[in-house]
Enzyme design. Structure first.
Site, PDB file in Angstrom:
ATOM      1  N   CYS A   3       0.837  -1.203   0.000  1.00  0.00           N
ATOM      2  CA  CYS A   3       0.000   0.000   0.000  1.00  0.00           C
ATOM      3  C   CYS A   3       0.878   1.262   0.000  1.00  0.00           C
ATOM      4  O   CYS A   3       1.564   1.516  -0.970  1.00  0.00           O
ATOM      5  CB  CYS A   3      -0.989  -0.043   1.159  1.00  0.00           C
ATOM      6  SG  CYS A   3      -2.352   1.122   0.935  1.00  0.00           S
ATOM      7  N   HIS A  38      -3.610  -5.155   0.184  1.00  0.00           N
ATOM      8  CA  HIS A  38      -3.105  -5.571   1.499  1.00  0.00           C
ATOM      9  C   HIS A  38      -3.183  -7.098   1.649  1.00  0.00           C
ATOM     10  O   HIS A  38      -4.148  -7.606   2.217  1.00  0.00           O
ATOM     11  CB  HIS A  38      -3.935  -4.911   2.610  1.00  0.00           C
ATOM     12  CG  HIS A  38      -3.569  -3.489   2.886  1.00  0.00           C
ATOM     13  ND1 HIS A  38      -2.540  -3.134   3.741  1.00  0.00           N
ATOM     14  CD2 HIS A  38      -4.085  -2.332   2.419  1.00  0.00           C
ATOM     15  CE1 HIS A  38      -2.450  -1.810   3.793  1.00  0.00           C
ATOM     16  NE2 HIS A  38      -3.376  -1.304   3.000  1.00  0.00           N
ATOM     17  N   GLU A  50      -1.709  -8.962   3.695  1.00  0.00           N
ATOM     18  CA  GLU A  50      -1.680  -9.383   5.103  1.00  0.00           C
ATOM     19  C   GLU A  50      -3.084  -9.432   5.708  1.00  0.00           C
ATOM     20  O   GLU A  50      -3.278 -10.086   6.737  1.00  0.00           O
ATOM     21  CB  GLU A  50      -0.759  -8.463   5.920  1.00  0.00           C
ATOM     22  CG  GLU A  50      -1.335  -7.118   6.347  1.00  0.00           C
ATOM     23  CD  GLU A  50      -1.465  -6.088   5.225  1.00  0.00           C
ATOM     24  OE1 GLU A  50      -1.131  -6.396   4.065  1.00  0.00           O
ATOM     25  OE2 GLU A  50      -1.926  -4.962   5.520  1.00  0.00           O
TER      26      GLU A  50
END
Ligand code: MN
Length: 263
Positions: free
Chosen positions: A129, A239, A241
Site C-alpha cells: 500500500c 493488502h 496481510e
C-alpha cells in the site's frame, strides 16, 4: 583404536552437515507507523511474516541515517507497511491538492531512506500500500495525490472499500512475464485476474525509472510495481496481510517469496 577414529570421522562429517541444514529463519524488518508518539505495526503483518517462516522485527521511525544504516545491516528482508500520504512537495515536487490526506514528515524521511538503503544493500523488499508508493517515490516516481479528484474514468473503481480487510472488492489483472505473475500464477483466474482488497486514495502515477507495472485495476490504476533488474524488490497496492492473517492463505506466496528471497 581404529573404531574410535571412525567414530570421530563420522562425527566430523555429520555435525557440520546437521548445522548447515538448520538454516536460521530470516529476520524481516517491518517499518512502523508513527503517530501520537508511538511506533506501531498492525499484527496482521506480524502474523503473515511468521506464517511465511520469517522472524518479524519492528523498525521504529528515526531521522538518523546512521541508525537506518545499522537497521539495514540487522535485517534479511524488509516490508514497508501501509499508512499516510507521502508529502508531494518534498518528495516529488507537486503542490498539495485539496483532497490530499494526512502526512507524517519524519515517517516519509525514514521510509524513503530505509528503502533506498535496503535496495542498495541487496535486501529483498516488499512494499505494501503506502509501502508500494514509497518504493516508487524513493526511486524517482510520482503519485496521484487523490484518485477520485485526479483520475476521471467512464467506469471508475472504488479504491477505498467499505468491507472487511480480508475481503477483496475489486479486480486486478496481473501482467504476464512479471515476477508478481510468477508468484501468483497458481491463484489467478484464467484471464490473469484476481480480487483484492483496496484501502487507498493515492496511487502510482509516473512509474519510477528502473521499475515496471506488474498489475492494474480495471480503471487503469497501478496495483503493483517491481524493479526491472532486481526480482526481489516488489510493491503491491493491496493488502495481502489482511486475508493471510485471517486464515486465507491464497496470497501467502507473496510473503513466502520475500522470506525465500532472503536465503
Ligand atoms: Mn485498489
Amino acid at each position: 583404536m581404529k573404531n574410535t577414529f571412525f567414530i570421530w570421522l563420522i562425527a566430523a562429517i555429520l555435525i557440520p552437515c546437521t548445522l548447515l541444514s538448520q538454516e536460521k529463519a530470516p529476520v524481516i524488518g517491518l517499518s512502523a507507523t508513527y503517530e501520537s508518539g508511538q511506533n506501531n505495526v498492525p499484527n496482521t503483518y506480524i502474523i503473515s511474516v511468521r506464517k511465511a517462516g520469517g522472524i518479524p522485527v519492528i523498525l521504529p521511525v528515526t531521522d538518523d541515517p546512521a541508525i537506518i544504516a545499522r537497521m539495514v545491516e540487522s535485517i534479511d528482508g524488509l516490508i514497508l507497511t501501509g499508512g499516510e500520504d507521502v508529502d508531494p512537495l518534498l518528495w516529488y515536487g507537486e503542490e498539495p491538492l485539496p483532497a490530499m490526506g494526512g502526512i507524517v514528515p519524519v515517517r516519509d524521511f525514514f521510509d524513503i531512506h530505509l528503502t533506498r538503503a535496503a535496495v542498495e544493500a541487496g535486501i529483498p523488499v516488499l512494499g505494501i500500500c503506502r509501502g508500494e508508493q514509497v518504493l516508487n517515490v524513493a526511486f524517482g516516481g510520482t503519485l496521484y495525490q487523490d484518485i477520485p479528484s485526479q483520475v476521471k474514468r467512464k467506469t471508475p473503481v472504488k479504491h477505498r472499500q467499505n468491507a472487511p480487510r480480508e475481503y477483496g472488492t475489486h479486480t486486478i489483472t496481473v501482467i504476464s512475464g512479471t515476477t508478481l505473475y510468477g508468484i501468483l500464477k497458481d491463484v489467478l483466474e484464467k484471464d490473469k485476474t484476481y480480487r483484492v482488497n483496496s484501502y487507498h486514495h493515492q496511487a502510482v502515477k509516473d512509474v519510477a525509472p528502473g521499475f515496471v507495472v506488474s498489475a492494474l485495476a480495471r480503471d487503469g490504476i497501478v496495483e503493483a510495481i517491481e524493479m526491472k533488474d532486481n526480482p526481489h524488490v516488489l510493491g503491491v497496492q493491496f493488502h495481502p496481510e489482511g486475508p493471510v492473517s485471517q486464515g486465507d492463505d491464497t496470497l501467502l506466496p507473496l510473503f513466502r517469496y520475500l522470506v525465500r528471497s532472503c536465503r
